[in-house]
Design an enzyme around this catalytic site. Structure first.
Site, PDB file in Angstrom:
ATOM      1  N   SER A   1     -10.184  -0.476   7.006  1.00  0.00           N
ATOM      2  CA  SER A   1      -9.565  -0.277   5.687  1.00  0.00           C
ATOM      3  C   SER A   1      -8.865  -1.501   5.099  1.00  0.00           C
ATOM      4  O   SER A   1      -8.438  -1.464   3.947  1.00  0.00           O
ATOM      5  CB  SER A   1      -8.564   0.875   5.742  1.00  0.00           C
ATOM      6  OG  SER A   1      -9.242   2.104   5.724  1.00  0.00           O
TER       7      SER A   1
ATOM      8  N   SER B   1      -9.933   1.921   2.850  1.00  0.00           N
ATOM      9  CA  SER B   1      -9.038   2.697   2.027  1.00  0.00           C
ATOM     10  C   SER B   1      -8.007   1.876   1.247  1.00  0.00           C
ATOM     11  O   SER B   1      -7.482   2.332   0.246  1.00  0.00           O
ATOM     12  CB  SER B   1      -8.291   3.692   2.899  1.00  0.00           C
ATOM     13  OG  SER B   1      -7.391   3.028   3.767  1.00  0.00           O
TER      14      SER B   1
ATOM     15  N   LYS C   1       0.867  -1.183   0.000  1.00  0.00           N
ATOM     16  CA  LYS C   1       0.000   0.000   0.000  1.00  0.00           C
ATOM     17  C   LYS C   1       0.907   1.237   0.000  1.00  0.00           C
ATOM     18  O   LYS C   1       1.936   1.246   0.683  1.00  0.00           O
ATOM     19  CB  LYS C   1      -0.887  -0.013   1.249  1.00  0.00           C
ATOM     20  CG  LYS C   1      -1.926   1.105   1.306  1.00  0.00           C
ATOM     21  CD  LYS C   1      -2.825   0.961   2.536  1.00  0.00           C
ATOM     22  CE  LYS C   1      -3.897   2.035   2.602  1.00  0.00           C
ATOM     23  NZ  LYS C   1      -4.785   1.888   3.774  1.00  0.00           N
TER      24      LYS C   1
END
Lengths: 474, 97
Positions: free
Chosen positions: A174, A150, A75
């Site tokens: 997330s 997210s 990420k």
């Protein structure tokens, strides 16, 4: 080609060990697949040296780690020295990390290959991936739908076979909500289990790194690598990391807690039925279930939307246009520089959360909001503590719905409600996992297991046992 | 909770954010709806509850303040929007009048 990239981690490790495939070949296959699936917008940047690094690893004499030579994705919230780390924001569009996060370093020392850095909601604030400065990610199952957020880029990348597994972060859901939306496994460990060093901060008392993978077993292998004490993170837990793979496949008995009061209130019939069916499957196969009460859980969302924005408003004060990140053009003076840099550099959702946090912390409101939220946080944590006196894991749906259409949720509170079942574990700092449990209107649903403090092994074990009984994850 | 124009002005000032005129009404409305949701907290009696600021109740780990790695100043300064000879540059803050 699709056969090899779609294999689970265990099988890929087997091929590498037997030298039936090289890391170079595996990396090439993934890079090709990434190129073919560019439209999904999973990646913000790619690692140009991936193939070269794979070659070096292929030349190593022996295997130094189980995941040696495995291509993965990070990420874009994890700093990687010499690489861009944007956190999905214009503010950090050109930021080159001067040091690496512990999560990256641990996986790098284990000889994984970083294929690239995945797209995400700006500063991890969002539940749909639509707040990213770099455009929304599409759900690989249906490109009109959101992959969740997210960590949507990581979830979609694992689902679309663009990497073997991926890292993510989870402040209020997330990792688990996108795992649920994309039909994969996602685990957020105990707060403090994984170092936050070099992981860009959103809400420091809630943020925790974790893993997206194809199965609970794959997640266990990856999670064990990134876990462990780190003196660079003052909230890191100094406790031995168990052999998670062994715990995952062991024969554990469970007593599964089901908060029926919460389940009965689920509005979406498909979600409710799917959850009850999952519980039935477990019961039929000899697992004991027990009704539990989790009072005050309804107040997780309001409490979270004070605590997270409050911490965010403090953390994001560092973006001032002086030492790193975006700076506005031709500032009149220092005040103008601060205000315009932040107003131009942050997106709308981030600004909204800074404003809410600032409001809740401002003079006259601190007690009514922040202190009150912290008290409710204590009560929620206490109710989990009581529940775990009688059960080994707690089962809940991951989300109250399947993946929704991109652009379909405009009301911020409606969007925040995406996380009603995931937020409680963050508030209490407990480990939680989402695994695929079926479908609603052709989109996947997730089953969530929450474990007691430091008991990742138990939730991985029950997830693995569920995945042996079902095929939703394949 | 109503977010008045003054309140919005005050919190944007504290946040060092400027809300565009055309966005003010929308932002105020959204903040109000978020605070309305947050106000559900008032239904809970929290008398005598100790607030929890962190999931770990123990004290934070501290380490010796020793140099643990070489930090290359230039690597860090490279990220600055404006710098000069190892210094960060900002607009002038000292009034010369």
């Amino acid at each position: 080609m699709n056969d090899i990239v779609s294999l689970n981690l265990e099988d890929q490790i087997g091929l590498l060990e037997k030298k039936e495939i090289s890391s170079y070949e595996l990396t090439s296959l993934y890079l090709e697949n990434i190129k073919e699936n560019k439209d999904l917008n999973c990646f913000i940047s790619l690692n140009e040296n991936a193939l070269e690094q794979a070659k070096v690893i292929d030349n190593l004499k022996d295997r130094q780690s189980p995941v040696q030579g495995i291509p993965i994705a990070h990420k874009d919230i994890f700093c990687v020295k010499g690489h861009k780390t944007t956190c999905g924001s214009k503010m950090l569009e050109n930021f080159i990390s001067p040091y690496s996060s512990t999560v990256f370093e641990k996986l790098d020392n284990s000889k994984t290959i970083m294929l690239g850095k995945t797209n995400m909601d700006e500063f991890a604030m969002g539940s749909s991936n639509e707040t990213s400065f770099f455009g929304k990610v599409k759900n690989p199952i249906n490109p009109l739908k959101s992959p969740g957020g997210s960590s949507g880029g990581s979830a979609a990348a694992v689902k679309a076979n663009l990497c073997a597994f991926a890292t993510g972060t989870d402040t209020g859901g997330s990792i688990r909500q996108p795992a649920s939306f994309c039909g994969i496994t996602g685990i957020k460990p105990t707060y403090g289990r994984v170092s936050r060093w070099g992981m860009i901060a959103f809400a420091s008392s809630l943020d925790q790194a974790g893993i997206f993978a194809k199965s609970a077993l794959d997640s266990a292998i990856a999670l064990e690598i990134i876990s462990g004490f780190d003196e660079k993170d003052s909230t890191s837990i100094n406790s031995k990391v168990p052999n998670l793979k062994e715990e995952t496949i062991s024969n554990m008995e469970h007593s599964i807690g089901v908060p029926m009061e919460i389940i009965e209130k689920i509005e979406d019939v498909n979600v409710k039925n799917n959850f009850l069916e999952s519980i039935k499957i477990l019961e039929k196969n000899g697992f004991k279930t027990k009704q539990i009460e989790l009072p005050f859980l309804d107040y997780s969302l309001p409490s979270y939307y004070v605590i997270a924005p409050a911490e965010c408003s403090a953390n994001l004060s560092r973006y001032d246009g002086i030492k790193f990140g975006y700076r506005c053009d031709n500032p009149r003076d220092l005040e103008d520089l601060y205000v315009r840099t932040r107003s131009e550099g942050f997106g709308e959702e981030v600004k909204k959360r800074i404003l809410i946090g600032t409001y809740c912390l401002s003079a006259g409101y601190f007690n009514a909001y922040y202190l009150k939220a912290q008290k409710i946080r204590a009560m929620i944590t206490e109710s989990f503590k009581n529940a775990f006196k009688n059960v080994s894991v707690i089962a809940m749906p991951t989300c109250s719905n399947g993946a929704f259409e991109l652009g379909s949720i405009q009301d911020p509170v409606k969007m925040y409600e995406q996380d009603i079942y995931t937020i409680p574990a963050n508030l209490a700092g407990l480990p939680a996992i989402s695994i695929p449990s079926g479908y609603t209107e052709e989109m996947p649903l997730g089953l969530q297991f929450i474990g007691n403090h430091l008991e990742e092994g138990k939730i991985l074990n029950i997830s693995h046992q569920f995945q042996k009984l079902t095929d939703h994850h394949v | 909770m109503k977010i008045s124009e003054d309140t919005l002005k005050n919190i944007s000032l504290l946040s060092k954010l400027e809300i565009e005129k055309s966005m003010k009404e929308k932002i105020s409305k959204e903040l109000e709806s978020i605070l309305l949701m947050v106000d559900q907290m008032n239904e809970v009696d929290t008398e005598n509850v100790k607030p929890m600021s962190h999931p770990l109740s123990k004290a934070q780990n501290l380490r010796e303040d020793l140099v643990s790695e070489d930090i290359e100043r230039d690597e860090y300064i490279k990220n600055a929007p404006q710098s000069d000879d190892g210094y960060y540059l900002s607009p002038k803050v000292i009034d010369q009048k």
